[in-house]
Design an enzyme around this catalytic site. Structure first.
Site, PDB file in Angstrom:
ATOM      1  N   ASP A  31       0.643  -1.299  -0.109  1.00 25.61           N
ATOM      2  CA  ASP A  31       0.000   0.009   0.140  1.00 25.61           C
ATOM      3  C   ASP A  31       0.751   1.211  -0.043  1.00 25.61           C
ATOM      4  OD1 ASP A  31      -2.112  -1.538   0.120  1.00 25.61           O
ATOM      5  OD2 ASP A  31      -2.799  -1.058   2.205  1.00 25.61           O
ATOM      6  N   PHE A  32       1.959   1.129   0.842  1.00 21.41           N
ATOM      7  CA  PHE A  32       2.863   2.411   0.879  1.00 21.41           C
ATOM      8  C   PHE A  32       3.443   2.712  -0.455  1.00 21.41           C
ATOM      9  CE2 PHE A  32       7.041   4.047   1.800  1.00 21.41           C
ATOM     10  CZ  PHE A  32       6.664   5.190   2.400  1.00 21.41           C
ATOM     11  N   SER A  80     -38.667  -0.692 -12.285  1.00 22.33           N
ATOM     12  CA  SER A  80     -38.416  -1.325 -11.275  1.00 22.33           C
ATOM     13  C   SER A  80     -38.963  -2.734 -11.667  1.00 22.33           C
ATOM     14  CB  SER A  80     -39.339  -0.648  -9.712  1.00 22.33           C
ATOM     15  OG  SER A  80     -40.515  -0.825 -10.434  1.00 22.33           O
ATOM     16  N   LEU A  81     -38.922  -3.666 -10.837  1.00 20.81           N
ATOM     17  CA  LEU A  81     -39.290  -5.310 -11.096  1.00 20.81           C
ATOM     18  C   LEU A  81     -40.630  -5.312 -10.174  1.00 20.81           C
ATOM     19  CD1 LEU A  81     -35.827  -6.796 -10.400  1.00 20.81           C
ATOM     20  CD2 LEU A  81     -37.139  -6.680 -12.558  1.00 20.81           C
ATOM     21  N   GLU A 111     -30.158 -14.261 -10.447  1.00 25.43           N
ATOM     22  CA  GLU A 111     -29.105 -13.465 -10.013  1.00 25.43           C
ATOM     23  C   GLU A 111     -29.614 -12.996  -8.476  1.00 25.43           C
ATOM     24  OE1 GLU A 111     -28.738  -9.919 -12.448  1.00 25.43           O
ATOM     25  OE2 GLU A 111     -28.088 -11.189 -14.088  1.00 25.43           O
ATOM     26  N   LYS A 113     -30.640 -10.273  -5.414  1.00 26.54           N
ATOM     27  CA  LYS A 113     -31.257  -9.169  -5.526  1.00 26.54           C
ATOM     28  C   LYS A 113     -30.438  -8.425  -4.681  1.00 26.54           C
ATOM     29  CE  LYS A 113     -35.429  -6.350  -6.016  1.00 26.54           C
ATOM     30  NZ  LYS A 113     -35.037  -5.313  -5.434  1.00 26.54           N
ATOM     31  N   ASP A 115     -29.036  -5.375  -2.155  1.00 23.04           N
ATOM     32  CA  ASP A 115     -29.867  -4.381  -1.554  1.00 23.04           C
ATOM     33  C   ASP A 115     -29.034  -3.026  -1.349  1.00 23.04           C
ATOM     34  OD1 ASP A 115     -31.906  -3.012  -0.189  1.00 23.04           O
ATOM     35  OD2 ASP A 115     -31.410  -4.165   1.643  1.00 23.04           O
ATOM     36  N   GLU A 171     -25.765  -2.240  -9.124  1.00 25.72           N
ATOM     37  CA  GLU A 171     -26.158  -1.827  -7.626  1.00 25.72           C
ATOM     38  C   GLU A 171     -24.890  -1.262  -6.658  1.00 25.72           C
ATOM     39  OE1 GLU A 171     -29.294  -2.010  -7.328  1.00 25.72           O
ATOM     40  OE2 GLU A 171     -29.803  -1.997  -5.123  1.00 25.72           O
ATOM     41  N   TYR A 223     -25.034  -5.522 -13.297  1.00 27.88           N
ATOM     42  CA  TYR A 223     -25.922  -6.541 -13.680  1.00 27.88           C
ATOM     43  C   TYR A 223     -26.663  -6.346 -15.106  1.00 27.88           C
ATOM     44  CZ  TYR A 223     -29.161  -3.633 -10.803  1.00 27.88           C
ATOM     45  OH  TYR A 223     -29.770  -2.554 -10.466  1.00 27.88           O
ATOM     46  N   LYS A 286     -34.400 -13.396 -14.500  1.00 31.45           N
ATOM     47  CA  LYS A 286     -34.414 -12.765 -15.945  1.00 31.45           C
ATOM     48  C   LYS A 286     -34.527 -13.691 -17.220  1.00 31.45           C
ATOM     49  CE  LYS A 286     -31.494  -9.087 -14.022  1.00 31.45           C
ATOM     50  NZ  LYS A 286     -30.262  -8.513 -14.020  1.00 31.45           N
ATOM     51  N   LYS A 310     -38.885 -12.270  -3.533  1.00 27.50           N
ATOM     52  CA  LYS A 310     -38.334 -11.632  -2.074  1.00 27.50           C
ATOM     53  C   LYS A 310     -38.246 -12.600  -0.906  1.00 27.50           C
ATOM     54  CE  LYS A 310     -38.097  -7.139  -2.398  1.00 27.50           C
ATOM     55  NZ  LYS A 310     -38.445  -6.125  -1.688  1.00 27.50           N
ATOM     56  N   CYS A 404     -27.632   8.680  35.740  1.00 26.17           N
ATOM     57  CA  CYS A 404     -26.589   7.737  34.930  1.00 26.17           C
ATOM     58  C   CYS A 404     -26.618   6.309  35.782  1.00 26.17           C
ATOM     59  CB  CYS A 404     -25.123   8.519  34.792  1.00 26.17           C
ATOM     60  SG  CYS A 404     -23.817   7.378  34.168  1.00 26.17           S
ATOM     61  N   CYS A 407     -22.561   6.395  37.280  1.00 19.60           N
ATOM     62  CA  CYS A 407     -22.171   7.331  38.244  1.00 19.60           C
ATOM     63  C   CYS A 407     -23.219   8.283  38.871  1.00 19.60           C
ATOM     64  CB  CYS A 407     -21.080   8.242  37.391  1.00 19.60           C
ATOM     65  SG  CYS A 407     -21.813   9.588  36.520  1.00 19.60           S
ATOM     66  N   CYS A 422     -24.969  11.640  29.965  1.00 20.27           N
ATOM     67  CA  CYS A 422     -24.378  11.894  31.318  1.00 20.27           C
ATOM     68  C   CYS A 422     -23.478  12.967  30.973  1.00 20.27           C
ATOM     69  CB  CYS A 422     -23.869  10.697  31.729  1.00 20.27           C
ATOM     70  SG  CYS A 422     -22.823  10.718  33.261  1.00 20.27           S
ATOM     71  N   CYS A 428     -17.186  10.221  35.295  1.00 16.68           N
ATOM     72  CA  CYS A 428     -18.119   8.758  34.963  1.00 16.68           C
ATOM     73  C   CYS A 428     -17.081   7.906  34.216  1.00 16.68           C
ATOM     74  CB  CYS A 428     -19.087   9.218  33.902  1.00 16.68           C
ATOM     75  SG  CYS A 428     -20.102   7.915  33.601  1.00 16.68           S
TER      76      CYS A 428
HETATM   77  S1  IVH Z   1     -32.133  -5.793 -12.866  1.00 17.41           S
HETATM   78  C1  IVH Z   1     -35.684  -3.693 -15.262  1.00 17.41           C
HETATM   79  N1  IVH Z   1     -30.734  -7.287 -11.178  1.00 17.41           N
HETATM   80  O1  IVH Z   1     -33.831  -3.865  -7.968  1.00 17.41           O
HETATM   81  C2  IVH Z   1     -35.054  -3.555 -13.839  1.00 17.41           C
HETATM   82  N2  IVH Z   1     -31.861  -5.352 -10.464  1.00 17.41           N
HETATM   83  O2  IVH Z   1     -36.547  -3.249  -8.469  1.00 17.41           O
HETATM   84  C3  IVH Z   1     -33.824  -4.000 -14.065  1.00 17.41           C
HETATM   85  N3  IVH Z   1     -31.559  -4.796  -8.099  1.00 17.41           N
HETATM   86  O3  IVH Z   1     -33.636  -0.613  -9.377  1.00 17.41           O
HETATM   87  C4  IVH Z   1     -33.113  -4.334 -12.962  1.00 17.41           C
HETATM   88  N4  IVH Z   1     -30.251  -6.559  -7.715  1.00 17.41           N
HETATM   89  O4  IVH Z   1     -31.804  -1.446  -8.096  1.00 17.41           O
HETATM   90  C5  IVH Z   1     -31.407  -6.080 -11.305  1.00 17.41           C
HETATM   91  N5  IVH Z   1     -29.288  -8.509  -9.978  1.00 17.41           N
HETATM   92  C6  IVH Z   1     -29.982  -7.468 -10.029  1.00 17.41           C
HETATM   93  C7  IVH Z   1     -30.437  -6.752  -8.868  1.00 17.41           C
HETATM   94  C8  IVH Z   1     -31.284  -5.492  -9.242  1.00 17.41           C
HETATM   95  C9  IVH Z   1     -30.680  -5.512  -7.137  1.00 17.41           C
HETATM   96  C10 IVH Z   1     -32.339  -3.670  -7.786  1.00 17.41           C
HETATM   97  C11 IVH Z   1     -32.156  -2.473  -8.778  1.00 17.41           C
HETATM   98  C12 IVH Z   1     -33.624  -2.266  -9.289  1.00 17.41           C
HETATM   99  C13 IVH Z   1     -34.358  -2.969  -8.403  1.00 17.41           C
HETATM  100  C14 IVH Z   1     -35.487  -2.882  -9.038  1.00 17.41           C
END
Ligand code: IVH
Length: 665
Positions: A31-32, A80-81, A111, A113, A115, A171, A223, A286, A310, A404, A407, A422, A428
């Site tokens: 690292d250095f 979104s999904l 895949e 999901k 977070d 993500e 992804y 997918k 989920k 407290c 103390c 405190c 303390c």
């Molecule tokens: S594919 C058309 N793949 O989930 C949506 N999304 O509810 C394509 N997320 O906004 C998204 N892991 O932030 C995809 N392996 C994954 C994911 C993923 C997390 C999140 C992503 C998206 C949300 C969709």
């Protein structure tokens, strides 16, 4: 070698080391050594900005301050999904896919999901041009400088067979280990804890100072690949290609031929996912073929070719046996629930956090209640509610203590704060010991060979009541203490001695001012140069420091007004600690600014604040921290402090722009 060749060579070399380290976990240099090369490159780039490359690893270090993020329209909306929660929902999805395609041959890619926070990263001619948040799906914030700090996101990729314009999505996340360390740090300086890694990630990506983002070791799993041209036939191909291009594609995905294989994937990861570096709340299924995806298309909100499954959030019900109250280093009182041990998400849970008095009130906790504990995105399980049906009559209501527990001092709750404190800072025991532990930690005075137990012992024996006492420890004091031999005593004393060389910024962090973490300490140290200037600074002056807000300014100014703290600082000074900012050796460029004094305020086009300071000093000028009648120039960048400008105007000090400054050189 000319400067351009030097810059090129260093850039390539460092990018290679980065790639090896982050993609292949191979450290080819220490690292250095890496930091030294990076520093060389940074210096060269400052001298010859015209040769700085788009893929320079110095982008990773951040430092650019963005006042406001530009809002940009996504090239392709970020959808979104749809969510599913059980096998039946999945079978229904599969049925819709089968019918929609009108054929029986198709495959899925499963895949995890992840977070975190969705990011869209744009490339043009192989160079990263923008990093954008999801926003409302149509428009997001341009957070490019922050995205560039992520070591696993290539700044430049080989364009072989790639369209001129394409983007990847993924993500962005804060690894759980980083999150835990960050919260530990926040607890240490008396800051509110961050709720979970996702909130922490989202907050971090929106930070204005990319230098801070860079230090947080954020990461991103990619992804999705998007472009106007059809580059890949299947999602599988795109995942393999993106991995080869150097993107961080989580190798947890799997091709599944039917819903049974999808269910097996779900089962497998139900427990395995807890071993990953980030939280996951489900899986994403997918359709593999892009041609088939096109047949299915989208609803107004989400694709018909993908769905999320989920995992059920994990909760358990158990008995609340008692509440203990912990006293932190800054005197904050944290209630902790002691529970009858219960199995939750693979681990036995005995304790849960309750945060503060408001939370006790909200939950209306009674000792003997059955409570639900959950381990959502959070690491420490928390009580979500009480099972009122199981409540027995006449249970004792939990009341937050008035004094407290350690103390006996009456607790106070400051206006606008949820925590009780405190205030008996210097009397303390857990606060005293906590302050010493904070002082000796690696990021502070880094005193080796001193642990919690030793500090406990020293405190019990009356040898140390405050960190300054460490510098009065003598061999004779320690001889005869249980378990202390000549060698271990020498080790402790030499550790204490070595700490006298620790730089000012770390000492400032170590003295333990509330809300002053390592980053803030560094900013204050470089702005004020030494402890005397800092201790005399008014709140108004403190507010001039970039990223320092009211709360920190007030805390710092109150700290230095306290006579006990003044005495403490005086003792550290007498012991010979570094209380001045270490000057980087400055290479002289000229003497056009000789004898002239400058104050810097605001942000600049061509310089980071520290670089501007170096530039002034390299040309014979001197940088001061406050505007006075003796000052020659106030260099005002954008958003320069209004009070500084006003004062300079009043005192007739010349106010110059960045361009005017450059012209003086
Ligand atoms: S594919 C058309 N793949 O989930 C949506 N999304 O509810 C394509 N997320 O906004 C998204 N892991 O932030 C995809 N392996 C994954 C994911 C993923 C997390 C999140 C992503 C998206 C949300 C969709």
């Amino acid at each position: 070698m000319n400067p351009q060749e030097q810059i090129d060579q260093l850039t390539d070399k460092l990018n290679h080391y980065n790639f090896q380290y982050y993609q292949n976990s191979i450290s080819e240099i220490t690292d250095f050594e890496f930091d030294k090369l990076l520093e060389n490159l940074k210096n060269l780039e400052n001298q010859y900005p015209e040769y700085k490359r788009d893929d320079s690893p110095t982008h990773r270090v951040g430092g650019t301050i963005s006042k406001e993020f530009e809002s940009v329209t996504h090239n392709y909306p970020m959808l979104s999904l749809g969510n599913t929660y059980n096998a039946q929902d999945l079978a229904d999805f599969d049925e819709r896919v089968r019918k929609g395609l009108g054929e029986s041959e198709y495959e899925y890619i499963c895949e995890l999901k992840f977070d975190g926070v969705a990011l869209s990263i744009w490339y043009e001619n192989g160079v990263l041009t923008r990093g954008v948040t999801r926003g409302d799906g149509v428009r997001g914030d341009d957070i490019t400088t922050n995205v560039k700090t992520l070591r696993t996101i290539p700044l430049k990729i080989a364009t072989k067979n790639m369209p001129i314009r394409f983007e990847v999505r993924g993500e962005g996340f804060m690894p759980i280990s980083t999150f835990e360390a960050l919260n530990k740090e926040r607890e240490d300086i008396g800051e509110q804890l961050l709720a979970n890694p996702r909130n922490a990630a989202s907050g971090t990506f929106k930070m204005q100072d990319s230098g801070v983002v860079s230090k947080r070791k954020m990461d991103c799993y990619i992804y999705q690949f998007l472009s106007d041209e059809n580059v890949f036939a299947t999602h599988e191909e795109s995942l393999i290609a993106m991995k080869e291009m150097g993107f961080n594609v989580s190798q947890t995905w799997k091709k599944c031929k039917n819903i049974d294989e999808v269910l097996a994937f779900i089962n497998h990861w139900d427990s395995e996912r807890h071993n990953l570096p980030l939280n996951t709340d489900g899986i994403v299924i997918k359709l593999n073929s892009f041609a088939q995806r096109e047949v299915l298309g989208f609803t107004s909100k989400s694709p018909r070719w993908a769905i999320a499954y989920k995992y059920p959030s994990e909760a358990a019900s158990t008995l609340l046996e008692s509440i203990s109250y912990q006293v932190g280093r800054t005197g904050n009182i944290t209630p902790v629930a002691n529970l009858k041990p219960v199995l939750l998400a693979g681990t036995t849970v005995k304790r849960a956090s309750v945060h503060n008095a408001n939370e006790i009130e909200r939950l209306d906790l009674h000792i003997g209640d059955y409570v639900f504990v959950e381990k959502g995105g959070e690491i420490i399980p928390k009580i979500t509610n009480v099972d009122l049906e199981k409540r027995k009559p006449n249970l004792e209501k939990v009341l937050f203590p008035e004094t407290c527990p350690e103390c006996g001092t009456t607790l106070v709750r400051k206006e606008g704060e949820a925590n009780h404190y405190c205030m008996n800072e210097n009397g303390c025991p857990p606060q005293i010991k906590g302050k010493i532990e904070h002082f000796i930690q690696r990021k502070a005075l880094n005193i080796e060979n001193l642990g919690t137990e030793t500090i406990d012992l020293f405190y019990q024996k009356g040898l140390v009541k405050n960190p300054a006492d460490l510098y009065d420890l003598a061999y004779e004091n320690l001889l005869g203490l249980d378990g202390f031999k000549e060698k271990s005593i020498q080790n402790i004393l030499s550790g204490v001695e070595k700490s006298k060389q620790i730089p000012f910024k770390q000492v400032l962090f170590g003295i333990g001012i509330r809300f002053v973490g390592a980053t803030v300490a560094e900013k204050l140290a470089s702005y004020f140069n030494n402890i005397d200037a800092l201790s005399k600074a008014t709140q108004e002056e403190l507010l001039q420091v970039p990223e320092i807000g009211e709360r920190i300014a007030q805390s710092v100014s109150e700290y230095f007004q306290n006579p006990q703290n003044q005495e403490f600082i005086a003792r550290l000074k007498a012991a010979g600690l570094q209380l001045e900012y270490e000057k980087i050796e400055i290479v002289t460029e000229g003497d056009s600014l000789a004898g002239k004094t400058f104050v810097i305020s605001g942000t600049f086009q061509n310089f980071e604040r520290d670089d501007l300071k170096i530039k002034i000093e390299a040309n014979g000028g001197k940088v001061l921290s406050g505007v006075s009648g003796k000052l020659n120039y106030l260099v005002a960048g954008s958003e320069a402090g209004p009070s500084k400008i006003e004062k300079a105007n009043k005192l007739g000090v010349a106010i110059i722009s960045e361009e005017e400054f450059l012209a003086m050189l």
